[in-house]
Scaffold this active site. Structure first.
Site, PDB file in Angstrom:
ATOM      1  N   ARG A   1      98.574 112.885 177.156  1.00 61.29           N
ATOM      2  CA  ARG A   1      97.389 113.483 178.176  1.00 61.29           C
ATOM      3  C   ARG A   1      97.581 113.406 179.517  1.00 61.29           C
ATOM      4  O   ARG A   1      98.169 114.297 180.087  1.00 61.29           O
ATOM      5  CB  ARG A   1      96.214 112.595 177.753  1.00 61.29           C
ATOM      6  CG  ARG A   1      94.740 113.300 177.983  1.00 61.29           C
ATOM      7  CD  ARG A   1      93.601 112.364 177.619  1.00 61.29           C
ATOM      8  NE  ARG A   1      93.682 111.129 178.284  1.00 61.29           N
ATOM      9  CZ  ARG A   1      93.059 110.891 179.664  1.00 61.29           C
ATOM     10  NH1 ARG A   1      92.251 111.880 180.273  1.00 61.29           N
ATOM     11  NH2 ARG A   1      93.093 109.652 180.335  1.00 61.29           N
ATOM     12  N   LYS A   2      97.044 112.466 180.243  1.00 62.06           N
ATOM     13  CA  LYS A   2      97.132 112.423 181.788  1.00 62.06           C
ATOM     14  C   LYS A   2      98.326 111.571 182.119  1.00 62.06           C
ATOM     15  O   LYS A   2      98.891 111.922 183.294  1.00 62.06           O
ATOM     16  CB  LYS A   2      95.960 112.054 182.314  1.00 62.06           C
ATOM     17  CG  LYS A   2      95.384 112.922 183.357  1.00 62.06           C
ATOM     18  CD  LYS A   2      93.890 112.393 183.690  1.00 62.06           C
ATOM     19  CE  LYS A   2      93.160 112.807 184.895  1.00 62.06           C
ATOM     20  NZ  LYS A   2      91.907 112.315 185.342  1.00 62.06           N
TER      21      LYS A   2
ATOM     22  N   SER B   1      91.648 106.000 177.542  1.00 62.37           N
ATOM     23  CA  SER B   1      92.434 106.786 176.941  1.00 62.37           C
ATOM     24  C   SER B   1      92.145 106.816 175.354  1.00 62.37           C
ATOM     25  O   SER B   1      92.120 107.858 174.747  1.00 62.37           O
ATOM     26  CB  SER B   1      93.867 106.219 177.011  1.00 62.37           C
ATOM     27  OG  SER B   1      95.117 106.806 176.088  1.00 62.37           O
TER      28      SER B   1
ATOM     29  N   HIS C   1     101.864  98.165 165.186  1.00 58.27           N
ATOM     30  CA  HIS C   1     100.532  97.883 166.113  1.00 58.27           C
ATOM     31  C   HIS C   1     100.278  96.485 165.459  1.00 58.27           C
ATOM     32  O   HIS C   1      99.012  96.018 166.156  1.00 58.27           O
ATOM     33  CB  HIS C   1      99.776  98.922 165.821  1.00 58.27           C
ATOM     34  CG  HIS C   1      99.616 100.254 166.526  1.00 58.27           C
ATOM     35  ND1 HIS C   1     100.219 100.388 167.805  1.00 58.27           N
ATOM     36  CD2 HIS C   1      99.481 101.592 166.070  1.00 58.27           C
ATOM     37  CE1 HIS C   1     100.273 101.523 168.231  1.00 58.27           C
ATOM     38  NE2 HIS C   1      99.558 102.235 167.322  1.00 58.27           N
TER      39      HIS C   1
ATOM     40  N   TYR D   1     102.626  99.197 181.193  1.00 58.50           N
ATOM     41  CA  TYR D   1     102.543 100.475 181.693  1.00 58.50           C
ATOM     42  C   TYR D   1     102.851 100.755 182.933  1.00 58.50           C
ATOM     43  O   TYR D   1     103.318 101.625 183.459  1.00 58.50           O
ATOM     44  CB  TYR D   1     101.147 101.098 180.997  1.00 58.50           C
ATOM     45  CG  TYR D   1     101.253 102.736 180.925  1.00 58.50           C
ATOM     46  CD1 TYR D   1     101.565 103.408 179.719  1.00 58.50           C
ATOM     47  CD2 TYR D   1     100.515 103.206 182.169  1.00 58.50           C
ATOM     48  CE1 TYR D   1     101.376 105.018 179.998  1.00 58.50           C
ATOM     49  CE2 TYR D   1     100.770 104.741 182.329  1.00 58.50           C
ATOM     50  CZ  TYR D   1     100.920 105.255 180.853  1.00 58.50           C
ATOM     51  OH  TYR D   1     100.872 106.719 181.263  1.00 58.50           O
TER      52      TYR D   1
ATOM     53  N   ARG E   1      99.128  97.596 178.683  1.00 51.60           N
ATOM     54  CA  ARG E   1      98.285  98.581 179.801  1.00 51.60           C
ATOM     55  C   ARG E   1      96.936  98.043 180.040  1.00 51.60           C
ATOM     56  O   ARG E   1      96.215  97.225 179.522  1.00 51.60           O
ATOM     57  CB  ARG E   1      98.051  99.626 178.942  1.00 51.60           C
ATOM     58  CG  ARG E   1      97.852 101.022 180.036  1.00 51.60           C
ATOM     59  CD  ARG E   1      97.645 102.142 179.271  1.00 51.60           C
ATOM     60  NE  ARG E   1      97.334 103.180 180.080  1.00 51.60           N
ATOM     61  CZ  ARG E   1      97.190 104.502 179.904  1.00 51.60           C
ATOM     62  NH1 ARG E   1      97.024 104.916 178.678  1.00 51.60           N
ATOM     63  NH2 ARG E   1      96.977 105.320 181.089  1.00 51.60           N
TER      64      ARG E   1
ATOM     65  N   THR F   1     102.692 103.758 173.650  1.00 49.83           N
ATOM     66  CA  THR F   1     103.539 103.384 172.614  1.00 49.83           C
ATOM     67  C   THR F   1     104.560 104.663 172.449  1.00 49.83           C
ATOM     68  O   THR F   1     105.595 104.470 172.495  1.00 49.83           O
ATOM     69  CB  THR F   1     102.976 103.543 171.288  1.00 49.83           C
ATOM     70  OG1 THR F   1     101.562 102.589 171.515  1.00 49.83           O
ATOM     71  CG2 THR F   1     103.507 103.006 169.930  1.00 49.83           C
ATOM     72  N   THR F   2     104.088 105.909 172.667  1.00 48.34           N
ATOM     73  CA  THR F   2     104.890 106.979 172.741  1.00 48.34           C
ATOM     74  C   THR F   2     106.062 106.880 173.777  1.00 48.34           C
ATOM     75  O   THR F   2     107.220 107.550 173.569  1.00 48.34           O
ATOM     76  CB  THR F   2     104.019 108.139 172.689  1.00 48.34           C
ATOM     77  OG1 THR F   2     102.780 108.177 171.983  1.00 48.34           O
ATOM     78  CG2 THR F   2     104.776 109.394 172.377  1.00 48.34           C
ATOM     79  N   TRP F   3     105.587 106.586 174.802  1.00 45.08           N
ATOM     80  CA  TRP F   3     106.712 106.751 175.915  1.00 45.08           C
ATOM     81  C   TRP F   3     107.543 105.794 175.760  1.00 45.08           C
ATOM     82  O   TRP F   3     108.737 105.871 175.797  1.00 45.08           O
ATOM     83  CB  TRP F   3     105.852 106.351 177.151  1.00 45.08           C
ATOM     84  CG  TRP F   3     106.483 106.366 178.511  1.00 45.08           C
ATOM     85  CD1 TRP F   3     107.525 107.103 178.814  1.00 45.08           C
ATOM     86  CD2 TRP F   3     106.176 105.982 179.968  1.00 45.08           C
ATOM     87  NE1 TRP F   3     108.037 106.882 179.981  1.00 45.08           N
ATOM     88  CE2 TRP F   3     106.918 106.411 180.614  1.00 45.08           C
ATOM     89  CE3 TRP F   3     105.055 105.020 180.311  1.00 45.08           C
ATOM     90  CZ2 TRP F   3     106.680 106.134 181.972  1.00 45.08           C
ATOM     91  CZ3 TRP F   3     104.782 104.920 181.521  1.00 45.08           C
ATOM     92  CH2 TRP F   3     105.927 105.349 182.582  1.00 45.08           C
TER      93      TRP F   3
HETATM   94  P1  A3P Z   1      96.270 108.754 178.990  1.00 45.19           P
HETATM   95  O1  A3P Z   1      95.294 109.069 177.719  1.00 45.19           O
HETATM   96  O2  A3P Z   1      95.747 107.787 179.989  1.00 45.19           O
HETATM   97  O3  A3P Z   1      96.792 110.035 179.430  1.00 45.19           O
HETATM   98  P2  A3P Z   1      99.974 105.785 173.047  1.00 45.19           P
HETATM   99  O4  A3P Z   1     101.351 106.515 173.342  1.00 45.19           O
HETATM  100  O5  A3P Z   1     100.107 104.150 172.870  1.00 45.19           O
HETATM  101  O6  A3P Z   1      99.096 106.615 171.806  1.00 45.19           O
HETATM  102  O7  A3P Z   1      99.460 106.035 174.459  1.00 45.19           O
HETATM  103  C1  A3P Z   1      99.154 107.121 174.925  1.00 45.19           C
HETATM  104  C2  A3P Z   1      98.822 107.236 176.565  1.00 45.19           C
HETATM  105  O8  A3P Z   1     100.171 107.259 177.054  1.00 45.19           O
HETATM  106  C3  A3P Z   1      98.180 108.461 176.855  1.00 45.19           C
HETATM  107  O9  A3P Z   1      97.341 108.083 178.136  1.00 45.19           O
HETATM  108  C4  A3P Z   1      99.275 109.556 177.182  1.00 45.19           C
HETATM  109  O10 A3P Z   1      99.125 110.494 178.003  1.00 45.19           O
HETATM  110  C5  A3P Z   1     100.429 108.305 177.698  1.00 45.19           C
HETATM  111  N1  A3P Z   1     101.648 108.973 177.739  1.00 45.19           N
HETATM  112  C6  A3P Z   1     102.376 109.414 176.725  1.00 45.19           C
HETATM  113  N2  A3P Z   1     103.522 109.774 176.837  1.00 45.19           N
HETATM  114  C7  A3P Z   1     103.874 109.132 178.202  1.00 45.19           C
HETATM  115  C8  A3P Z   1     104.974 109.377 179.092  1.00 45.19           C
HETATM  116  N3  A3P Z   1     106.006 109.814 178.475  1.00 45.19           N
HETATM  117  N4  A3P Z   1     104.884 108.873 180.208  1.00 45.19           N
HETATM  118  C9  A3P Z   1     103.880 108.411 180.486  1.00 45.19           C
HETATM  119  N5  A3P Z   1     102.544 108.307 179.883  1.00 45.19           N
HETATM  120  C10 A3P Z   1     102.637 108.673 178.593  1.00 45.19           C
END
Ligand code: A3P
Length: 335
Positions: free
Chosen positions: A298-299, A171, A141, A230, A163, A81-83
């Site tokens: 995170r990762k 995650s 959501h 994703y 995803r 979502t954040t991405w």
């Molecule tokens: P991981 O926990 O597998 O690292 P959301 O934004 O829906 O809460 O999802 C969070 C997941 O997206 C986390 O995955 C986070 O690290 C990953 N994420 C956040 N920003 C990102 C970005 N700019 N590019 C790729 N993945 C990203």
């Protein structure tokens, strides 16, 4: 219980003003369960909703007025979502801001693209959204069937990110563990989390219904709902950004492509760039309740599940995917 729930919902739909009493009555009638870390969730319109969000969801359903130009970003928690917010914000606003002055440098993506059910309808059942710059960008959501009718009926667009469920599960476990730690709550085991996830009881789940709802609409109405994965964003961010830009009616020009604008956006929105920004390193973002901004980064890998899931866990999740999703054509890359 079902009859009671139906009556309470009619009462809400029929009343002119925000009727707190009827909403409380409805919430009291819903099946509920103790959530992971945070208080209770209830089963509202066939999805598990944090109780604190139900009045906001209802206000959104009752009062939101769609504009044709609106863009709604939809997702399950932990699916990227954040991405997606950072990417679509950058694509849509590229004529207002370039990379050197993008608001992403000073604001978290969740502040730039607010959730209906946490932020926009967070303090008032009738927020004034009419004056926002168009196209207005929102996030949610909430599953497709529970979106307000006006969003479904009008031409506004929905971009859904999904995803692979194995990585999403892992995650979300990390996210909850971190939240539990920061609030001095008891640890939350992966096994416990996995069970709840498979049962479809994590917030806004069941995950399979959530994904299938948007997936089916994206097939039926491809100009209305764009489904992104994703894993595809990780593999070919430039190609996926072009899809997004075309979908929202703002395709990249030849000059932009040759000038490297797409790559610039991809780099600005990469996990590394966003994670290293001061604005995302500390502090909290208020999504009704407060979350550490850094907990959203995170990762960001495809296939991290191999480090966490046992073979029997993998089998169980794969069989859910194969039974409930693959027959309808929704497939995932998992590594
Ligand atoms: P991981 O926990 O597998 O690292 P959301 O934004 O829906 O809460 O999802 C969070 C997941 O997206 C986390 O995955 C986070 O690290 C990953 N994420 C956040 N920003 C990102 C970005 N700019 N590019 C790729 N993945 C990203």
């Amino acid at each position: 219980m079902a009859h009671h729930q139906h009556c309470s919902e009619s009462a809400i739909a029929g009343s002119k003003e925000h009727d707190r009493e009827a909403i409380d009555e409805l919430i009291a009638s819903l099946p509920r369960r103790k959530g992971a870390v945070r208080p209770f969730q209830c089963l509202y319109q066939n999805f598990w909703c944090p109780i604190f969000a139900v009045p906001k969801v209802i206000a959104f359903q009752r009062h939101f007025e769609t504009k044709h130009s609106d863009i709604v970003l939809a997702s399950l928690p932990k699916s990227g979502t954040t991405w997606l917010k950072a990417l679509v914000f950058s694509v849509v606003n590229r004529s207002r801001f370039d990379i050197s002055n993008t608001p992403l440098l000073t604001s978290n993506p969740h502040e730039l693209v607010p959730f209906f059910e946490f932020q926009q309808y967070g303090s008032s059942p009738r927020p004034n959204l009419g004056g926002l710059v168009e196209p207005r960008l929102f996030a949610t959501h909430i599953p497709y069937p529970s979106l307000p009718e006006c969003i479904k009926r009008l031409d506004c667009r929905i971009i859904y990110i999904c995803r692979n469920p194995l990585d999403m599960m892992v995650s979300s476990w990390h996210f909850y563990v971190q939240m539990a730690r920061s609030e001095n709550q008891p640890e939350w085991s992966l096994e416990e989390h996995f069970e709840i996830y498979c049962q479809g009881k994590l917030s806004f789940g069941p995950f399979r219904d959530h994904m299938m709802g948007y997936w089916k609409k994206s097939l039926e109405r491809p100009h209305k709902v764009l489904l992104l994965r994703y894993e595809d964003l990780k593999e070919d961010i430039v190609g996926q950004l072009k899809r997004v830009a075309e979908f929202v009616g703002l395709p990249f020009t030849k000059e932009e492509e040759e000038g490297g604008v797409i790559e610039e956006i991809a780099k600005m929105c990469s996990l590394k760039t966003l994670k290293d920004l001061e604005v995302n390193k500390s502090g909290k973002v208020a999504l009704t309740i407060e979350f550490e901004k850094r907990s959203f980064f995170r990762k960001g890998e495809v296939g991290d599940w191999v480090n966490h899931l046992t073979p029997s866990m993998v089998d169980r999740l794969n069989s859910i995917i194969q039974e409930k999703m693959s027959p309808f054509g929704l497939e995932f890359k998992t590594c």
